[in-house]
Design a protein around this motif. Structure first.
Motif, short mmCIF file in Angstrom:
data_model
loop_
_atom_site.label_atom_id
_atom_site.label_comp_id
_atom_site.label_asym_id
_atom_site.label_seq_id
_atom_site.Cartn_x
_atom_site.Cartn_y
_atom_site.Cartn_z
N ASN A 555 -37.93 26.51 -8.50
CA ASN A 555 -37.42 27.66 -9.22
C ASN A 555 -36.79 27.23 -10.56
O ASN A 555 -35.75 26.61 -10.59
N PRO A 556 -37.47 27.55 -11.67
CA PRO A 556 -37.01 27.07 -12.98
C PRO A 556 -35.65 27.63 -13.39
O PRO A 556 -34.98 27.09 -14.24
N TYR A 557 -35.22 28.69 -12.67
CA TYR A 557 -33.96 29.32 -13.11
C TYR A 557 -32.73 28.62 -12.54
O TYR A 557 -31.61 28.90 -12.89
N TRP A 558 -32.92 27.73 -11.56
CA TRP A 558 -31.77 27.11 -10.87
C TRP A 558 -31.92 25.59 -10.94
O TRP A 558 -32.32 24.97 -9.96
N PRO A 559 -31.64 24.93 -12.08
CA PRO A 559 -31.85 23.49 -12.22
C PRO A 559 -31.00 22.69 -11.23
O PRO A 559 -30.01 23.19 -10.69
N TYR A 560 -31.42 21.44 -11.02
CA TYR A 560 -30.69 20.53 -10.13
C TYR A 560 -29.93 19.49 -10.96
O TYR A 560 -30.32 19.18 -12.07
N VAL A 561 -28.86 18.94 -10.35
CA VAL A 561 -28.08 17.86 -11.00
C VAL A 561 -28.10 16.66 -10.06
O VAL A 561 -27.94 16.80 -8.85
N GLU A 562 -28.32 15.48 -10.65
CA GLU A 562 -28.38 14.25 -9.84
C GLU A 562 -27.13 13.42 -10.11
O GLU A 562 -26.73 13.25 -11.26
N SER A 563 -26.47 12.95 -9.03
CA SER A 563 -25.25 12.13 -9.18
C SER A 563 -25.46 10.83 -8.43
O SER A 563 -25.79 10.84 -7.24
N ARG A 564 -25.24 9.70 -9.13
CA ARG A 564 -25.47 8.39 -8.49
C ARG A 564 -24.19 7.92 -7.82
O ARG A 564 -23.14 7.88 -8.47
N ILE A 565 -24.29 7.56 -6.54
CA ILE A 565 -23.09 7.19 -5.77
C ILE A 565 -23.00 5.68 -5.57
O ILE A 565 -21.91 5.12 -5.48
N GLY A 566 -24.14 4.99 -5.45
CA GLY A 566 -24.06 3.53 -5.23
C GLY A 566 -25.36 3.01 -4.65
O GLY A 566 -26.38 3.70 -4.70
N THR A 567 -25.33 1.79 -4.10
CA THR A 567 -26.55 1.23 -3.49
C THR A 567 -26.25 0.81 -2.06
O THR A 567 -25.09 0.54 -1.71
N VAL A 568 -27.32 0.79 -1.23
CA VAL A 568 -27.14 0.41 0.17
C VAL A 568 -28.37 -0.37 0.63
O VAL A 568 -29.49 -0.12 0.15
N ASP A 569 -28.15 -1.37 1.52
CA ASP A 569 -29.28 -2.13 2.07
C ASP A 569 -29.64 -1.57 3.44
O ASP A 569 -28.80 -1.57 4.35
N LEU A 570 -30.86 -1.09 3.59
CA LEU A 570 -31.37 -0.70 4.92
C LEU A 570 -32.34 -1.81 5.30
O LEU A 570 -33.51 -1.79 4.93
N ASN A 571 -31.81 -2.82 6.02
CA ASN A 571 -32.60 -4.06 6.15
C ASN A 571 -33.48 -4.08 7.39
O ASN A 571 -34.03 -5.11 7.74
N ARG A 572 -33.60 -2.92 8.09
CA ARG A 572 -34.50 -2.89 9.26
C ARG A 572 -35.31 -1.59 9.23
O ARG A 572 -34.80 -0.56 8.78
N ALA A 573 -36.52 -1.69 9.74
CA ALA A 573 -37.30 -0.46 9.98
C ALA A 573 -36.71 0.14 11.24
O ALA A 573 -36.91 -0.39 12.34
N ALA A 574 -35.93 1.19 11.09
CA ALA A 574 -35.18 1.69 12.27
C ALA A 574 -34.76 3.12 12.01
O ALA A 574 -35.06 3.70 10.97
N SER A 575 -34.04 3.65 13.01
CA SER A 575 -33.42 4.97 12.85
C SER A 575 -31.98 4.78 12.41
O SER A 575 -31.31 3.86 12.86
N TYR A 576 -31.52 5.66 11.53
CA TYR A 576 -30.15 5.59 11.03
C TYR A 576 -29.55 7.00 11.07
O TYR A 576 -30.30 8.00 11.14
N VAL A 577 -28.21 7.04 11.00
CA VAL A 577 -27.54 8.34 10.84
C VAL A 577 -26.64 8.24 9.61
O VAL A 577 -25.79 7.34 9.53
N LEU A 578 -26.87 9.11 8.65
CA LEU A 578 -26.05 9.14 7.44
C LEU A 578 -25.06 10.30 7.55
O LEU A 578 -25.45 11.42 7.85
N THR A 579 -23.79 9.98 7.32
CA THR A 579 -22.73 11.00 7.36
C THR A 579 -22.13 11.16 5.97
O THR A 579 -21.80 10.16 5.30
N LEU A 580 -22.04 12.42 5.53
CA LEU A 580 -21.51 12.73 4.19
C LEU A 580 -20.21 13.52 4.37
O LEU A 580 -20.22 14.64 4.89
#
Ligand code: JFZ
Length: 605
Positions: A555-580
């Motif tokens: 939807n061109p009428y509602w632009p998005y904003v991107e905010s960079r928070i940091g970097t993280v290593d996901l060093n295994r092919a696995a399942s993860y749970v991210l909590t915000l």
């Protein structure tokens, strides 16, 4: 009493009781019958045509901002002045067959036109009010009769828009606060509802052949009883006539998205979005902001990919002509539909609950349609399809020449991938469709998976929403898939996801601006924790800031904003749970944390 008579009475009584008590199951069965053509159609023409096409966005020599059909409201034009427009309204160039031909050439399967918009003027020959095109204008014809007949002749379904609450011509109607004070206690909406709304709805239902749908609009404060009364009236007079979601109070036959809103999430429901070709519904002579055919085709595919219908609007002039720019774009869309219509008509939404940067997915039993908006420069891979693919080809290739493909299932991590080799150039830069013919019913892993480009997207519409124990949850995800009313930092979200390619990732949070980028609220302090890291990593914390703008593909009428928070290593092919979890949320503008998604993007990209 004779036995046969007693038996007959009991039999009739039983029929009466069962009919009256048509339970939800029966109502559902009737709705399934009613909506079948609409699911097949997927694509319709909306037409906003009325007295407002005369001023066409200007009043007393001044341009009036906003959508053209609202000029009476925006310029606070008194009824005594606005109604005089009727004397000048004479659309001598109106030709119903030409209008229908434009819709048919575009690949549209139904037409919905304004019978009475908020200005109260009936564009059909109403016996309820003299304020109509037959009685009050020099035209003296009923264009709706001509259009209904032309649509029928061309095999298109036909329906009416009706503004059931707002009527700026009537003292007892809703919305005119410039001729009469809004809080005037003598204004009686119930009187308007009984004396104009219901009788006119009955007129449009009975005077123009069997309607395919009545498209009510802006329910505002209408009661649930009134909404139900309108639905009952429509279905009693024509059981096969659909009622849209804007009848109000959640009692329509399908959901209606907001204007130009392309819903996200819960793909199984039936919903429709109305979209403007430029930025107005009713004709405005100075609105030249036409969407390109590419944007239109991609929106159509995006909406179908989310199980929705795309109702694309034209605003004819006061002479009765559809603007040439509209005709041109619709013809381009029609050329695409002539080749690719199979990937839209009768399809269901993507079985995967998230978006793809490259395009959209629609499905039919035995077929998957990959809508490629961006054409890959190398092999193309898609994850999650468990079902065996029998063959793959370009829909634009009439020979259905098979594409080279490789389908794999990594048992170790239960990961399914399909890779295709594609020609160097896309058959159609707007949207090139790849067909996957599958063996039997399709089975997908519809969890949140890392994508072939390495990225992981956790949409707000698919997150777990949590409020403090015992507290009333305010945070909710709207139909755009955007978190709204997230102003309480004690509310938080989490997602489970899986990776197949370990690595280092930039963690980015995407939030939404409001309509026309009018407003956005940043400054929120947020913390991110990921379970499943080995060794356990430290939490990330950062501020939601306007680091970059993203074009919102939906939807061109509602632009998005991107905010960079940091970097993280996901060093295994696995399942993860991210909590915000927010530490604090800025809410001075009452917008709060308008989360769209959390993204993990490989740092190597
Ligand atoms: C309504 C009308 O006011 C407008 O003139 C046009 O007819 C449009 C199709 O419908 O406008 C709306 C109605 C609902 C929303 C937004 C605009 N909404 O739910 O966000």
């Amino acid at each position: 009493m004779k036995k046969w008579l007693a038996f007959l009475l009991v039999f009739l009584l039983l029929i009466g009781v069962s009919a009256a008590a048509a339970g939800p199951a029966q109502q559902d069965a009737e709705r399934e019958k009613r909506i079948a053509w609409w699911r097949e159609a997927r694509f319709g023409m909306f037409i906003h045509w009325g007295l407002y096409a005369l001023p066409a966005g200007e009043w007393n020599g001044q341009p009036i901002p906003g959508i053209g059909e609202w000029i009476m409201n925006r310029a606070k034009i008194p009824v005594s002045q606005y109604e005089k427009l009727a004397q000048q309204f004479n659309p001598v160039k109106f030709n119903a067959d030409e209008w229908v031909a434009v819709a048919k050439a575009a690949g549209m399967k139904y037409i919905v036109i304004t019978s009475k918009h908020h200005d109260g003027f009936a564009m059909y020959g109403s016996k309820v009010s003299k304020y109509n095109i037959v009685d009050a204008t020099p035209f003296h014809r009923d264009p709706m009769k001509e259009l209904a007949e032309a649509a029928k002749k061309a095999g298109l379904k036909f329906g009416f828009y009706y503004s059931q609450t707002q009527d700026w011509h009537e003292y007892d109607g809703n919305g005119n606060t410039w001729d009469w004070p809004e809080n005037d206690p003598k204004r009686d909406f119930a009187k308007y509802f009984e004396s104009k709304c219901k009788p006119q709805v009955k007129e449009i239902l009975t005077g123009y052949g069997p309607l395919a749908e009545v498209w009510f609009d802006t329910p505002r404060n209408i009661s649930k009883e009134m909404s139900l009364e309108l639905v009952k009236m429509v279905h009693d007079l024509n059981p096969m006539c659909l009622v849209d979601g804007r009848v109000g109070n959640g009692v329509g036959d399908y959901d209606s998205a907001g204007d130009n809103q392309i819903s996200a999430g819960n793909f199984k429901r039936d919903w429709e979005t109305p979209v403007t070709l430029n930025d107005t519904w009713g004709f405005k002579k100075d609105d030249h902001n036409w969407k390109s055919a590419a944007v239109l085709v991609r929106q159509l595919a995006q909406v179908a990919g989310r199980n929705g219908n795309y109702l694309l609007n034209v605003g004819p002039t006061a002479e009765g002509v559809i603007p040439a720019e509209s005709v041109e774009r619709l013809a381009d869309v029609g050329k695409w539909m002539a080749v690719n219509g199979e990937s839209i008509y009768g399809t269901s939404g993507s079985p995967l609950p998230y978006d793809f940067p490259w395009g959209a997915i629609t499905v039919k039993p035995g077929k998957v349609y990959l809508h490629m908006f961006e054409w890959p420069s190398e092999d193309f891979t898609i994850f999650g399809l468990k079902t065996k693919v029998k063959t793959a080809y370009l829909l634009a290739d009439a020979s259905h020449k098979e594409l080279w493909m490789k389908q794999e299932h990594d048992l170790k991590i239960d990961h399914h991938s399909l890779t295709l080799k594609l020609p160097r150039t896309a058959p159609d830069a707007k949207d090139s469709v790849i067909v996957l013919e599958t063996a039997g019913a399709q089975d997908w892993n519809n969890g949140l998976l890392q994508q072939p480009d390495g990225s992981i997207t956790l949409p707000a519409s698919l997150g777990g929403v949590h409020a403090p124990e015992g507290a009333k949850q305010e945070l909710r995800i709207d139909t755009r898939g955007v978190a709204e009313h997230w102003t309480n930092p004690k509310e938080w979200m989490n997602w489970e996801f899986r990776t197949s390619a370990p690595g280092r990732f930039n963690l980015v949070i995407v939030t939404s601006m409001q309509k026309d980028a009018r407003d956005w609220e940043g400054g929120h302090d947020v913390k991110v924790h990921i379970d499943g890291l080995n060794p356990a990593g430290k939490d990330l914390e950062g501020i939601i800031s306007d680091d970059a703008r993203l074009q919102n593909p939906s939807n061109p009428y509602w632009p998005y904003v991107e905010s960079r928070i940091g970097t993280v290593d996901l060093n295994r092919a696995a399942s993860y749970v991210l909590t915000l979890k927010p530490e604090s949320i800025e809410a001075a503008k009452k917008l709060g944390f308008t989360l769209v998604s959390v993204r993990l993007v490989p740092t190597t990209r």
